[in-house]
Design a protein around this motif. Structure first.
Motif, PDB file in Angstrom:
ATOM      1  N   GLY A 112      75.242  78.220  56.636  1.00  0.00           N
ATOM      2  CA  GLY A 112      74.078  78.512  57.463  1.00  0.00           C
ATOM      3  C   GLY A 112      74.313  79.657  58.435  1.00  0.00           C
ATOM      4  N   GLU A 113      73.293  79.961  59.192  1.00  0.00           N
ATOM      5  CA  GLU A 113      73.387  81.043  60.166  1.00  0.00           C
ATOM      6  C   GLU A 113      74.311  80.645  61.312  1.00  0.00           C
ATOM      7  N   PRO A 114      75.087  81.600  61.837  1.00  0.00           N
ATOM      8  CA  PRO A 114      76.030  81.304  62.923  1.00  0.00           C
ATOM      9  C   PRO A 114      75.325  80.771  64.164  1.00  0.00           C
ATOM     10  N   ILE A 115      76.001  79.869  64.855  1.00  0.00           N
ATOM     11  CA  ILE A 115      75.474  79.260  66.079  1.00  0.00           C
ATOM     12  C   ILE A 115      76.408  79.587  67.244  1.00  0.00           C
ATOM     13  N   ASP A 116      75.840  80.087  68.325  1.00  0.00           N
ATOM     14  CA  ASP A 116      76.582  80.308  69.567  1.00  0.00           C
ATOM     15  C   ASP A 116      76.245  79.158  70.501  1.00  0.00           C
ATOM     16  N   VAL A 117      77.190  78.253  70.690  1.00  0.00           N
ATOM     17  CA  VAL A 117      76.916  77.048  71.486  1.00  0.00           C
ATOM     18  C   VAL A 117      77.198  77.243  72.972  1.00  0.00           C
ATOM     19  N   SER A 118      77.618  78.444  73.380  1.00  0.00           N
ATOM     20  CA  SER A 118      78.003  78.665  74.774  1.00  0.00           C
ATOM     21  C   SER A 118      76.842  78.459  75.741  1.00  0.00           C
ATOM     22  N   ALA A 127      71.683  71.542  62.300  1.00  0.00           N
ATOM     23  CA  ALA A 127      71.762  72.676  61.374  1.00  0.00           C
ATOM     24  C   ALA A 127      72.345  72.238  60.034  1.00  0.00           C
ATOM     25  N   ILE A 128      73.355  71.359  60.067  1.00  0.00           N
ATOM     26  CA  ILE A 128      73.914  70.833  58.820  1.00  0.00           C
ATOM     27  C   ILE A 128      72.857  70.032  58.063  1.00  0.00           C
ATOM     28  N   HIS A 129      72.088  69.236  58.789  1.00  0.00           N
ATOM     29  CA  HIS A 129      71.031  68.435  58.164  1.00  0.00           C
ATOM     30  C   HIS A 129      69.983  69.324  57.508  1.00  0.00           C
ATOM     31  N   ASP A 130      69.643  70.442  58.146  1.00  0.00           N
ATOM     32  CA  ASP A 130      68.677  71.377  57.560  1.00  0.00           C
ATOM     33  C   ASP A 130      69.178  71.913  56.218  1.00  0.00           C
ATOM     34  N   LEU A 131      70.503  72.046  56.084  1.00  0.00           N
ATOM     35  CA  LEU A 131      71.081  72.585  54.849  1.00  0.00           C
ATOM     36  C   LEU A 131      71.169  71.544  53.742  1.00  0.00           C
ATOM     37  N   THR A 132      71.431  70.292  54.103  1.00  0.00           N
ATOM     38  CA  THR A 132      71.681  69.269  53.088  1.00  0.00           C
ATOM     39  C   THR A 132      70.491  68.361  52.810  1.00  0.00           C
ATOM     40  N   GLY A 133      69.647  68.136  53.821  1.00  0.00           N
ATOM     41  CA  GLY A 133      68.527  67.229  53.654  1.00  0.00           C
ATOM     42  C   GLY A 133      68.932  65.770  53.535  1.00  0.00           C
ATOM     43  N   VAL A 148      77.891  74.183  57.529  1.00  0.00           N
ATOM     44  CA  VAL A 148      78.099  74.185  56.076  1.00  0.00           C
ATOM     45  C   VAL A 148      77.455  72.938  55.491  1.00  0.00           C
ATOM     46  N   GLY A 149      76.685  73.122  54.440  1.00  0.00           N
ATOM     47  CA  GLY A 149      76.079  72.003  53.743  1.00  0.00           C
ATOM     48  C   GLY A 149      76.638  71.873  52.338  1.00  0.00           C
ATOM     49  N   ALA A 206      81.665  74.109  60.256  1.00  0.00           N
ATOM     50  CA  ALA A 206      81.392  72.692  60.517  1.00  0.00           C
ATOM     51  C   ALA A 206      80.573  72.125  59.366  1.00  0.00           C
ATOM     52  N   SER A 207      81.154  71.190  58.633  1.00  0.00           N
ATOM     53  CA  SER A 207      80.545  70.726  57.387  1.00  0.00           C
ATOM     54  C   SER A 207      80.285  69.227  57.371  1.00  0.00           C
ATOM     55  N   ASN A 208      79.317  68.814  56.560  1.00  0.00           N
ATOM     56  CA  ASN A 208      79.194  67.398  56.208  1.00  0.00           C
ATOM     57  C   ASN A 208      80.379  67.031  55.324  1.00  0.00           C
ATOM     58  N   HIS A 209      80.599  65.738  55.119  1.00  0.00           N
ATOM     59  CA  HIS A 209      81.807  65.306  54.414  1.00  0.00           C
ATOM     60  C   HIS A 209      81.475  64.176  53.457  1.00  0.00           C
ATOM     61  N   LEU A 210      81.560  64.469  52.159  1.00  0.00           N
ATOM     62  CA  LEU A 210      81.185  63.505  51.135  1.00  0.00           C
ATOM     63  C   LEU A 210      82.329  63.085  50.229  1.00  0.00           C
ATOM     64  N   SER A 211      83.379  63.917  50.142  1.00  0.00           N
ATOM     65  CA  SER A 211      84.436  63.657  49.175  1.00  0.00           C
ATOM     66  C   SER A 211      85.741  64.312  49.607  1.00  0.00           C
ATOM     67  N   PHE A 212      86.849  63.782  49.111  1.00  0.00           N
ATOM     68  CA  PHE A 212      88.149  64.403  49.330  1.00  0.00           C
ATOM     69  C   PHE A 212      88.136  65.854  48.868  1.00  0.00           C
TER      70      PHE A 212
END
Length: 260
Positions: free
Chosen positions: A198-204, A225-231, A172-173, A61-67
């Motif tokens: 980033g570290e795996p997340i278990d959302v269950s 978690a994505i925000h922690d990676l990208t700031g 993913v950042g 699961a990633s942020n999205h900035l570009s093609f």
């Protein structure tokens, strides 16, 4: 277009088509050629590759900035990654159509139709079939590219997929990809990028896929978690496609307060 662009409250659990096709010869040939070249030219700074499980179901699961993001993730991940792309990339004719089909197949793309309703359901089902084949699937919870660099609120399709398929989520950042290919640019520029897994997340633990509250909480955890990676600066709103006509603007003004 991604399955993350839809809140799946309406998704029909009717039988979907068979299992997704795993990446084949074209993918591995393309990866073998493009990955070394991309790493040599763009010199990506990659961290956390060990956080991606070697086997089994995993959502990146990633942020999205570009093609270019949909090229960067598969070329830097340690295992084959699939994602959704516009079906028009696979339906062109002539030499140009062949080039498009070959390229997007080589980077692990799966064609889906754009739109809401049945098209949105089909996109979610396509992502589910990929994961149910014990594959890695990349998704952008924001739904579309951020044009201003801020991190927008995640749509709950990512949580629905994770909870429905019992998949682990790796945040993913991506940093700097918008400098390689800014919006509107036809050709990429040579810029160094950073890719953080980033570290795996278990959302269950949040509940089941049929719970709107569970999907919302799981999605918020993933976005944090994505925000922690990208700031990135937080937008605290959905990344909406600007309405193109009067009717769309009126409809968006009426319906927007209901989007939570």
């Amino acid at each position: 277009m991604t399955a993350a662009s839809v809140d799946p409250d309406f998704v029909d659990e009717a039988a979907a088509p068979g299992p997704a096709k795993r990446p084949g010869f074209v993918y591995f040939l393309g990866y073998g050629i493009m990955a070394p070249i991309a790493r040599l030219v763009f010199r990506p700074h990659i961290t956390g590759r060990e956080n991606i499980p070697e086997t089994g179901r995993v959502i990146l699961a990633s942020n999205h900035l570009s093609f270019i993001d949909s090229l960067v993730i598969p070329l830097t991940a340690p295992r084959p990654v699939q994602f959704l792309a516009k079906s028009t990339y696979f339906t062109g004719t002539g030499f140009r159509g062949w080039i498009s089909r070959t390229f997007f197949t080589a980077i692990g793309a799966v064609g889906v139709e754009r739109g809401a309703g049945q098209a949105a359901q089909d996109a979610l089902d396509a992502g589910r079939r990929i994961l149910e084949s014990d594959s890695a699937f990349a998704i952008y919870p924001e739904g579309t590219r951020s044009l201003d660099g801020r991190l927008y609120r995640g749509r709950t399709g990512v949580a629905w997929l994770a909870l429905t398929t019992n998949s682990v989520v790796v945040p993913v950042g991506l940093i700097g990809t918008q400098e390689i290919q800014p919006v509107g640019a036809r050709l990429p520029r040579i810029r160094r990028v950073t890719v953080k897994f980033g570290e795996p997340i278990d959302v269950s633990r949040h509940g089941t896929a049929d719970s709107g509250r569970a999907r919302r909480r799981a999605t918020d955890e993933i976005m944090a978690a994505i925000h922690d990676l990208t700031g990135q600066e937080l937008a605290n709103e959905y990344n909406e496609t600007p309405p193109s006509g009067v009717v769309q603007r009126v409809a968006q003004a009426i319906l927007r307060p209901e989007r939570r």
